[in-house]
Structure formats: C-alpha cells, structure tokens
Design a protein around this motif. Structure first.
Motif, PDB file in Angstrom:
ATOM      1  N   THR A  56       0.849  -1.182   0.000  1.00 14.50           N
ATOM      2  CA  THR A  56       0.000   0.000   0.000  1.00 14.50           C
ATOM      3  C   THR A  56       0.893   1.242   0.000  1.00 14.50           C
ATOM      4  O   THR A  56       2.106   1.134  -0.149  1.00 14.50           O
ATOM      5  N   ILE A  57       0.274   2.402   0.151  1.00 14.47           N
ATOM      6  CA  ILE A  57       1.045   3.646   0.155  1.00 14.47           C
ATOM      7  C   ILE A  57       1.130   4.191   1.578  1.00 14.47           C
ATOM      8  O   ILE A  57       0.397   3.759   2.465  1.00 14.47           O
ATOM      9  N   THR A  58       2.017   5.133   1.797  1.00 14.92           N
ATOM     10  CA  THR A  58       2.047   5.879   3.055  1.00 14.92           C
ATOM     11  C   THR A  58       2.257   7.355   2.710  1.00 14.92           C
ATOM     12  O   THR A  58       3.034   7.653   1.817  1.00 14.92           O
ATOM     13  N   PRO A  59       1.534   8.304   3.360  1.00 16.45           N
ATOM     14  CA  PRO A  59       0.529   8.063   4.372  1.00 16.45           C
ATOM     15  C   PRO A  59      -0.658   7.286   3.817  1.00 16.45           C
ATOM     16  O   PRO A  59      -1.014   7.441   2.657  1.00 16.45           O
ATOM     17  N   ALA A  60      -1.265   6.458   4.693  1.00 12.34           N
ATOM     18  CA  ALA A  60      -2.273   5.505   4.236  1.00 12.34           C
ATOM     19  C   ALA A  60      -3.580   5.678   4.987  1.00 12.34           C
ATOM     20  O   ALA A  60      -3.616   6.247   6.080  1.00 12.34           O
ATOM     21  N   LEU A 120      -4.109 -10.064  10.591  1.00 12.34           N
ATOM     22  CA  LEU A 120      -4.150 -11.447  10.114  1.00 12.34           C
ATOM     23  C   LEU A 120      -2.750 -12.021   9.924  1.00 12.34           C
ATOM     24  O   LEU A 120      -2.584 -13.110   9.386  1.00 12.34           O
ATOM     25  N   GLY A 121      -1.745 -11.281  10.346  1.00 13.79           N
ATOM     26  CA  GLY A 121      -0.382 -11.795  10.254  1.00 13.79           C
ATOM     27  C   GLY A 121       0.276 -11.541   8.917  1.00 13.79           C
ATOM     28  O   GLY A 121       1.334 -12.108   8.624  1.00 13.79           O
ATOM     29  N   ALA A 122      -0.324 -10.711   8.088  1.00 15.41           N
ATOM     30  CA  ALA A 122       0.312 -10.361   6.816  1.00 15.41           C
ATOM     31  C   ALA A 122       1.312  -9.225   7.046  1.00 15.41           C
ATOM     32  O   ALA A 122       1.184  -8.467   8.000  1.00 15.41           O
ATOM     33  N   THR A 123       2.296  -9.140   6.169  1.00 19.90           N
ATOM     34  CA  THR A 123       3.286  -8.071   6.242  1.00 19.90           C
ATOM     35  C   THR A 123       2.872  -6.973   5.284  1.00 19.90           C
ATOM     36  O   THR A 123       2.586  -7.242   4.118  1.00 19.90           O
ATOM     37  N   VAL A 124       2.826  -5.737   5.770  1.00 17.45           N
ATOM     38  CA  VAL A 124       2.396  -4.624   4.913  1.00 17.45           C
ATOM     39  C   VAL A 124       3.617  -3.798   4.518  1.00 17.45           C
ATOM     40  O   VAL A 124       4.367  -3.348   5.374  1.00 17.45           O
ATOM     41  N   ARG A 125       3.808  -3.663   3.223  1.00 22.57           N
ATOM     42  CA  ARG A 125       4.885  -2.799   2.724  1.00 22.57           C
ATOM     43  C   ARG A 125       4.266  -1.473   2.300  1.00 22.57           C
ATOM     44  O   ARG A 125       3.373  -1.449   1.452  1.00 22.57           O
ATOM     45  N   CYS A 126       4.743  -0.383   2.895  1.00 23.89           N
ATOM     46  CA  CYS A 126       4.183   0.932   2.621  1.00 23.89           C
ATOM     47  C   CYS A 126       5.129   1.734   1.739  1.00 23.89           C
ATOM     48  O   CYS A 126       6.286   1.935   2.097  1.00 23.89           O
ATOM     49  N   VAL A 127       4.632   2.172   0.605  1.00 20.11           N
ATOM     50  CA  VAL A 127       5.446   2.930  -0.347  1.00 20.11           C
ATOM     51  C   VAL A 127       5.108   4.420  -0.184  1.00 20.11           C
ATOM     52  O   VAL A 127       3.968   4.825  -0.428  1.00 20.11           O
ATOM     53  N   PRO A 128       6.077   5.227   0.256  1.00 18.61           N
ATOM     54  CA  PRO A 128       5.784   6.646   0.485  1.00 18.61           C
ATOM     55  C   PRO A 128       5.344   7.349  -0.800  1.00 18.61           C
ATOM     56  O   PRO A 128       5.816   7.003  -1.894  1.00 18.61           O
ATOM     57  N   VAL A 129       4.459   8.333  -0.667  1.00  9.30           N
ATOM     58  CA  VAL A 129       4.118   9.173  -1.812  1.00  9.30           C
ATOM     59  C   VAL A 129       5.361   9.984  -2.193  1.00  9.30           C
ATOM     60  O   VAL A 129       6.266  10.166  -1.380  1.00  9.30           O
TER      61      VAL A 129
END
Ligand SMILES: *Cc1c(COP(=O)(O)O)cnc(C)c1O
Length: 379
Positions: free
Chosen positions: A117-121, A132-141
């Motif tokens: 997903t993106i950040t800020p999110a 749910l135990g998933a890893t979230v990768r945040c891509v900065p704007v």
C-alpha cells in the motif's frame, strides 16, 4: 479484585500487535472538553449538505426494524447494478466499505502474505492485513505528493497477495491519471489481487483528468475489487453502507461467505436506495466541495502553506509544526481536524471541506493558532 491472568495473553499475537484506529473526536466531546459553543467538525470527511431529502422519507417508510434485513441487499443491488450497467452478482455490500476491507482481508490473507500500500495511508489498509499476520509494505508518496507507481511496482514480490490503496488517496487527496493507472495494472503479477478503494469517487469524477478506473479495470483482465461508499458524497456515514464491485461473481461469492449475513441493516439499505436516486443532490454536494476546496486552498496558500493537490473533499498540508500540537490549538477554537500520526507525516494535517461557515471558522482558527505557535518559537 486483581485478576490472576494477563488478559492480553488470550489474544492472538497478531491481534495484540494491532495499533488502535485513530477515529477522531465527536462534536459532543469537544464541546464538553473545551467549553466551546460552536464546532466545525472537519476531521472525518463528512458531507456538510447532509443526505438527499428523500432519505428521511425512505427511513420513515422503511420495513419494520423488528424484522431482519434483506441479507442480499436485493433492491439496492438491483439499482446499483442498473446504474453501473453490470451483473448484480458482481456486487458485495458491507457495513461501510471498512467492513469490506476487513472481510476481504480475512478471505485473502494468510500468515506470511504480503500487502503493498502507500504511506501516508488509510489506517485500515494497514491494520486489517496486520491483524491477520500479513506483512504490509508501505510505499511513500513522492515529494510532490503523487502516488509513486514505480515504487509500488518495485515493492511487489512473489508473496504479494494484495495491492490495496485509495485513489484519490486518503489522506493526501492525490490520484493517478489514466496512463499511470494503466502502467500499474500492466505490472501486476497474476498472484496479486487489486483492491482499489474509491471512497471519494463521486468527488474525483467531477475532474476531467480523473480516469474511469472501473472501465480501465474491466479492460485489464486482472482480478480486482473496486470499493465505494455511501458515507462520503452521499452523506450516509452514520448509517454504514459501502459496496464493492468484483471482477467476477465467483469473487463476490467468496467474500459473501465470510461476511456477517446481515451486515447492512434495513434502514441503511432503504436510505442508500433513496440517496442513489437523487442525482441532483449528489451533483450539488460535489459542486459545493469543488468550489469550497479551491477557495480554502487559496487561503492556505496565502498563509504560506502548500496543500497537496486534491480531488477529494479534504486538503492535506505540512503545517510546519507538530500537527498534534496545532490540532489541539484548533480544538480549543472549536475546530476538529485530523493531525496525521504516521512516522514521517506528523507535521501534516488533514482538514475536510465543510460548509462555508465552518471552513471560515477553520481558516481563522488556523491563522490564529499558527500565529501563536510562530510567536512561541521566536520567544
Ligand atoms: C472514509 C473511507 C472509507 C470508509 O468508508 P465507510 O464506507 O464509511 O466505511 C474507506 N476508505 C477510505 C479511503 C476512506 O477514506
């Protein structure tokens, strides 16, 4: 009595590690806590015009609340499918689109899966997968606030089950154009499902540069869920109705298996149906936001601020100070905003576009608060 157990130890580790959702303050709480008479509630992106007049009539005529609601949202489903010219079996309904984000996550995500997903999110795009135990990768704007398509593509891995973001993005307000969106779609691997959250679609669609994302998705031949809601432009946030358009009926059927059977209540279904029918009120709501957004933007620029481009009903800007401290000073003046809390964005504030009077109250309060803060920094 002192409990002999640590209640947290009952929770799954994933549940324990989830941060609380930042839901913002109600007008009642602010009135009581700060002793202010007039409140401008500009923290939750609500529609200041309220719903179409037909909504009140529909609520009065709704089926008895003694009866369970239609589990399949039949009338609303038929009306939306006709409006969107698609197979009704491709629609899913939720107790707000937030509900659908949670259900979708439960359907699709397992331990070890990755979400991009993106950040800020939007908070739930991170919280639901993490729970749910998933890893979230945040891509900065990007520095110009644009959604970073190259960054998103680079973050995709063989384990990316879901790419989930809002467009226009909440909290920034920026959106991809057709070329950038198509570039992203073309790069999606077959094992990655796209959740495209268009909570602000009705506002964005007023801009000639905003793409018809549904049409582009239909053409791309990739699995997707496009999320929309009656909470924002249709002004039904308090009733909780959102919907998803799935790439195929089989995906909608999967989601239906894990949702609560009666997740959209009878009043909400009746209200959404009435709201959908009044296109003139929707148009007026969108027009109000477009005009006021540009007026508020101009005033912010005059104050030396640089709000991000926005196709939604809010503006996001770096206030030059700790945004929480500014938000607190605004609250004392009766203005509720959303100071951002994500690391890297704690100097940023999101403000919704409200009525003209509420926007003026905000602008005056901001001018006063920033003046105080500048004075204290100097002193
Ligand atoms: C407001 C918002 C929602 C939630 O809407 P509900 O339908 O009220 O649950 C979902 N996604 C984004 C990006 C939002 O800003």
């Amino acid at each position: 009595m002192q409990a002999s157990w640590a209640i947290e130890s009952f929770a799954r580790p994933d549940a324990r590690s989830v941060p609380p959702y930042n839901a913002g303050l109600s007008a009642e709480v602010v009135r009581a806590r700060y002793g202010v008479a007039r409140i401008a509630k500009l923290g939750s992106n609500e529609n200041p015009l309220g719903p179409a007049a037909a909504v009140a009539t529909a609520l009065a005529a709704a089926p008895s609340v003694a009866l369970y609601p239609d589990a399949g949202c039949g009338a609303l489903r038929a009306a939306l499918a006709a409006r969107l010219a698609l197979d009704p079996a491709r629609l899913v309904f939720g107790n707000g689109s937030e509900d659908l984000i949670a259900v979708l996550s439960r359907v699709l995500l397992d331990h070890g899966d990755e979400v991009v997903t993106i950040t800020p999110a939007f908070g739930l795009h991170v919280i639901c997968p993490q729970s749910l135990g998933a890893t979230v990768r945040c891509v900065p704007v990007r520095p110009d606030w644009a959604i970073d398509v190259d960054g998103l593509i680079a973050a995709l891995t063989p384990r990316t089950r879901l790419l989930m973001l809002s467009n226009p993005s909440n909290p920034v307000g920026s959106a991809l154009d057709a070329r950038e969106f198509e570039r992203l779609l073309a790069a999606l691997p077959a094992h990655t499902l796209l959740v495209w959250d268009e909570a602000y679609h009705e506002y964005a669609a007023a801009d000639p540069g905003y793409p018809d994302c549904l049409a582009l998705l239909e053409g791309a031949g990739h699995p997707f869920v496009l999320l929309r809601t009656f909470s924002k432009a249709y002004a039904l946030a308090g009733l909780r109705v959102g919907y998803g358009i799935c790439s195929e009926p089989a995906l909608a059927a999967l989601i239906d298996r894990l949702r609560n059977p009666f997740n959209v209540n009878a009043l909400a279904q009746a209200a959404a149906l009435a709201a959908l029918a009044d296109r003139a009120h929707l148009h007026a709501s969108v027009q109000h936001v477009v005009e006021e957004r540009e007026r508020v933007r101009g005033r912010l620029i005059a104050l030396g601020l640089a709000p991000a481009p926005s196709l939604a009903n809010f503006l996001f800007f770096d206030c030059g100070h700790d945004a929480a401290a500014l938000g607190e000073r605004l609250l004392r003046r009766g203005v509720i905003t959303k100071p951002w809390r994500e690391p890297g964005y704690t100097r940023c504030l999101r403000v919704s576009i409200g009525s003209r009077d509420d926007n003026d109250l905000f602008l005056d309060a901001l001018d006063g608060a920033l003046g105080e803060m500048a004075h204290e920094t100097e002193g």
